[in-house]
Structures are given as C-alpha cells and as structure tokens.
Write an enzyme that holds these catalytic residues in place. Structure first.
Site, PDB file in Angstrom:
ATOM      1  N   HIS A 177      -5.054  10.150   7.652  1.00  5.72           N
ATOM      2  CA  HIS A 177      -4.919   8.722   7.933  1.00  5.72           C
ATOM      3  C   HIS A 177      -4.384   8.478   9.335  1.00  5.72           C
ATOM      4  CE1 HIS A 177      -5.411   8.188   3.549  1.00  5.72           C
ATOM      5  NE2 HIS A 177      -4.765   9.350   3.525  1.00  5.72           N
ATOM      6  N   GLY A 178      -4.493   7.222   9.768  1.00  7.38           N
ATOM      7  CA  GLY A 178      -4.073   6.879  11.122  1.00  7.38           C
ATOM      8  C   GLY A 178      -2.674   7.329  11.455  1.00  7.38           C
ATOM      9  N   LEU A 227     -12.243  -0.083   1.351  1.00  9.93           N
ATOM     10  CA  LEU A 227     -12.503  -1.424   0.835  1.00  9.93           C
ATOM     11  C   LEU A 227     -11.413  -2.407   1.234  1.00  9.93           C
ATOM     12  CD1 LEU A 227     -13.834  -0.462  -2.698  1.00  9.93           C
ATOM     13  CD2 LEU A 227     -15.123  -1.614  -0.896  1.00  9.93           C
ATOM     14  N   TRP A 228     -10.188  -1.937   1.384  1.00 11.77           N
ATOM     15  CA  TRP A 228      -9.101  -2.829   1.811  1.00 11.77           C
ATOM     16  C   TRP A 228      -9.073  -2.989   3.325  1.00 11.77           C
ATOM     17  CZ3 TRP A 228      -3.939  -2.547  -1.398  1.00 11.77           C
ATOM     18  CH2 TRP A 228      -4.187  -3.079  -2.674  1.00 11.77           C
ATOM     19  N   HIS A 283      -9.987   8.988   8.041  1.00  9.16           N
ATOM     20  CA  HIS A 283     -10.961   8.555   7.036  1.00  9.16           C
ATOM     21  C   HIS A 283     -11.772   7.352   7.503  1.00  9.16           C
ATOM     22  CE1 HIS A 283      -8.859   4.843   5.913  1.00  9.16           C
ATOM     23  NE2 HIS A 283      -7.734   5.526   6.044  1.00  9.16           N
ATOM     24  N   ARG A 302       4.467  -2.798  12.342  1.00  8.91           N
ATOM     25  CA  ARG A 302       3.262  -1.983  12.453  1.00  8.91           C
ATOM     26  C   ARG A 302       3.305  -1.020  13.637  1.00  8.91           C
ATOM     27  NH1 ARG A 302      -2.208  -5.194  12.185  1.00  8.91           N
ATOM     28  NH2 ARG A 302      -2.931  -3.063  11.828  1.00  8.91           N
ATOM     29  N   ARG A 355      -9.734   8.078  -0.242  1.00  6.28           N
ATOM     30  CA  ARG A 355     -10.519   7.766   0.951  1.00  6.28           C
ATOM     31  C   ARG A 355     -10.551   8.930   1.940  1.00  6.28           C
ATOM     32  NH1 ARG A 355      -5.846   4.627   0.863  1.00  6.28           N
ATOM     33  NH2 ARG A 355      -4.532   4.523   2.739  1.00  6.28           N
ATOM     34  N   TYR A 383       3.610   1.367   3.195  1.00  4.20           N
ATOM     35  CA  TYR A 383       3.926   0.070   3.772  1.00  4.20           C
ATOM     36  C   TYR A 383       4.817  -0.810   2.893  1.00  4.20           C
ATOM     37  CZ  TYR A 383       1.253   0.157   8.092  1.00  4.20           C
ATOM     38  OH  TYR A 383       0.821   0.430   9.369  1.00  4.20           O
ATOM     39  N   GLU A 438      -1.094   8.313   4.037  1.00  2.00           N
ATOM     40  CA  GLU A 438      -0.820   7.250   4.998  1.00  2.00           C
ATOM     41  C   GLU A 438       0.636   6.813   4.880  1.00  2.00           C
ATOM     42  OE1 GLU A 438      -0.820   5.825   7.664  1.00  2.00           O
ATOM     43  OE2 GLU A 438      -2.729   4.741   7.718  1.00  2.00           O
ATOM     44  N   ARG A 439       1.135   6.234   5.932  1.00  2.00           N
ATOM     45  CA  ARG A 439       2.466   5.646   5.925  1.00  2.00           C
ATOM     46  C   ARG A 439       2.570   4.635   4.775  1.00  2.00           C
ATOM     47  NH1 ARG A 439       3.913   1.638  10.879  1.00  2.00           N
ATOM     48  NH2 ARG A 439       5.795   0.660  10.031  1.00  2.00           N
TER      49      ARG A 439
END
Length: 342
Positions: free
Chosen positions: A270-271, A101-102, A97, A227, A146, A203, A200-201
C-alpha cells in the site's frame, strides 16, 4: 545490448464477470489463468530512524514464513556484513495495489479489506506486463485482498509462468491441507507470504468516511495534517511514523535476509507501507517521505548488491521507452526467457 521483441495478446476478462474471486473460511482468494505476455523494455546502460512507540491494537493476520519448497525460510539472522557483501545480486520489486472500490468512491480505506475495481484489475495486469522479465522467487503482500489481488494478477503476466501459491501456516491443519505432494509441481510455484505488518496505515475513525465530507467537517488543514504529516495520527489511528515502525521492522527481519540468500522478491502492498520501506531503502528524512507519491499499479525496481539497495527505475512515464535500467544479470535472465519461451 539485448532488445527483446514485443507483442502477444492481451488477456484476462474481468475478475467479477468470470467468477475468479471467491472466499473460503473468511479468507479471500483468487484463481486466474492467462496467457503469457511479452513486453518490450529498453535496456539502458548500465538510517535507520528512531520511532516513538505507541500503544495500538492491530488485528493480526497470518504471517507465514514457510514456502511450497521452503524457499521463504529466513537465512540466519547472524548473517555478517562480510556474508552480505559476498551475496549475489537480487531484485526487489515494489508495487502499490491497483484502484480499490473505496478509492473509486473517494472514501478513507485504511485497513478495511476492500477489493479492486475493474480499473484496479487492469492496473495490476499492466504492472505484471512491466515486470514480466524480472525474476521473482518469493512474493510478500499485506493481509488485505486488494494487495493480494494485485500480486496474483501481476504474476499471470510473467514470462516464467510460475503459479503464485498463498502460504497457510496459521495452524497445523492449514499447513497439512494446503501441502503440495508433487516435487515437480513445487518447482513451478512461487510462495506468497501475507503479513499484516505490510497493511495500509490504519486511519482510525476516518475509515469509511468520504474524504471531501471529512474535510468539510474537520477543515481542510486538519485533514491534510492527518494525511500528510509524519507523526500526527488521525483520531484513534496510525501516523505514518507508526506505520513505518511496523512495516520497516518486518522488512528488516523477514524480507531483507532473502536478498542475502540471493532471492528475488516482489512486495505488493500500500501507499503508506511502501513509502515507509522506501524511506528505509533510500534513507529519506521524515520531511522527504511525506512528499513521496506512489502511483497505483506502477512497479518500482531495486537491486540488492554488496549489501546495498540501489533504485533502478520505474515505468512511471508517458511512454514505455526507457522503463528500467537493467543490470547485466537481469539482461541475461531476460535473454534466457526469450530463448526458452519464444
């Protein structure tokens, strides 16, 4: 060799200034219309791993598996190796993506549902231009807005001009109310399947914290370990290993059978969920995957043929020259699009 002409106009104003982003019943959605876009792309010549199971409570979003004309229904899980080898060539597009905003505020995002920035919108549109000549039959995204915004915006640029439609199978009423009653319209739609497994993972206690302030508080080495390590999770969160366990399992069960059936698939996610899938596709080790970096809004192309996935390139370079190594099948598809929409 087939060289396509380039050009056409840039389109789409910002998402927010035109009121394209709205919410219904707690589910964010997008309504966008844009002109087609043609982009020149040079034609070039042409294991599984074991994960420790951990207890983790994840809030599950819809994982619908039917489509506007039922092209998403999974082929039989009993597909044999022989049938895989006989299947036609199919394309797989992976897109991380665009900027959220974050991301812009340097905050840990994880599974918090944050939309794209203006830059993220532009990245998604640019990604769509880069894949505008690659066939897409079904789209998979995470349950996070996103990733869904990125998929929708990217498809506004596709030469085929089909409309992506989010599938709603969370209840009989949702299926009934979102049913399309025109067979002709169905043919002009692409089903979009959302799945929390592609999120996404997570967190954990880092979500919403500023990354620099977190490093100051816990120490740079500890934050780097959370990370970038493979199997060390942040407090009450997921490690990359745990993220990979759910993402790869979903890919193998729901997405991989589509290629056996000859379907072309795009995944906007996502990453970390995409790194997990790439780890599976490229047979990377846990050490290799932690150093894998994926740029936002940059598509990666794989070809599925004879039961194997082969990476064909990514337009992550200083220029648009040499973007993808097309196969003969993709080149012919592009030629047909040029003839039809010239």
């Amino acid at each position: 060799m087939i060289m396509a002409a380039t050009a056409l106009h840039q389109a789409i104003g910002t998402l927010y200034s035109h009121g394209c982003f709205h919410q219904e019943h707690g589910t964010a959605s997008l309504r966008l219309v844009s002109n087609g876009f043609r982009v020149d792309i040079r034609l070039l010549r042409s294991e599984s791993y074991q994960s420790r199971k951990r207890n983790l409570v994840v809030s599950q979003a819809s994982t619908s598996q039917t489509s506007v004309s039922n092209p998403v229904s999974s082929p039989s899980k009993n597909a044999t190796t022989e049938s895989r080898k006989k299947s036609n060539e199919a394309a797989l597009i992976l897109i991380r993506h665009g900027e959220s905003l974050w991301n812009e505020k340097n905050l840990f995002t994880g599974c918090v549902d944050v939309p794209l920035t203006q830059k993220g919108v532009e990245e998604a549109i640019a990604a769509g231009k880069r894949i505008s000549y690659i066939p897409v039959d079904v789209i998979y995204t995470s349950a996070l807005i996103r990733a869904q915004m990125t998929a929708m915006l990217a498809m506004t640029q596709h030469r085929r001009k089909k409309v992506p439609i989010v599938m709603h199978d969370e209840s009989e009423q949702a299926k009934s109310w979102s049913r399309i009653h025109s067979e002709e319209t169905k043919k002009q739609c692409i089903p979009v399947v959302t799945a929390w497994q592609l999120n996404e993972r997570m967190y954990g206690e880092l979500q919403g914290l500023n990354k620099q302030e977190t490093a100051d508080r816990y120490g740079k080495e500890k934050v780097h370990e959370w990370r970038r390590s493979y199997d060390i999770p942040p407090p009450n969160g997921e490690s990359l290993e745990m993220c990979a366990e759910r993402a790869v399992a979903y890919f193998k069960e729901h997405i991989e059978p589509q290629f056996v059936a000859g379907k072309n698939v795009m995944i906007a996610a996502h990453g970390n969920s995409l790194r997990s899938i790439i780890m599976y596709l490229d047979k990377l080790t846990s050490q290799e995957v932690i150093s894998l970096e994926l740029s936002t809004g940059i598509p990666m192309l794989y070809i599925f043929k004879e039961g194997k996935f082969v990476r064909r390139g990514s337009p992550a370079g200083p220029s648009e020259a040499g973007v993808y190594a097309y196969t003969k099948t993709l080149a012919l598809y592009r030629q047909k699009l040029d003839e039809k929409y010239q």
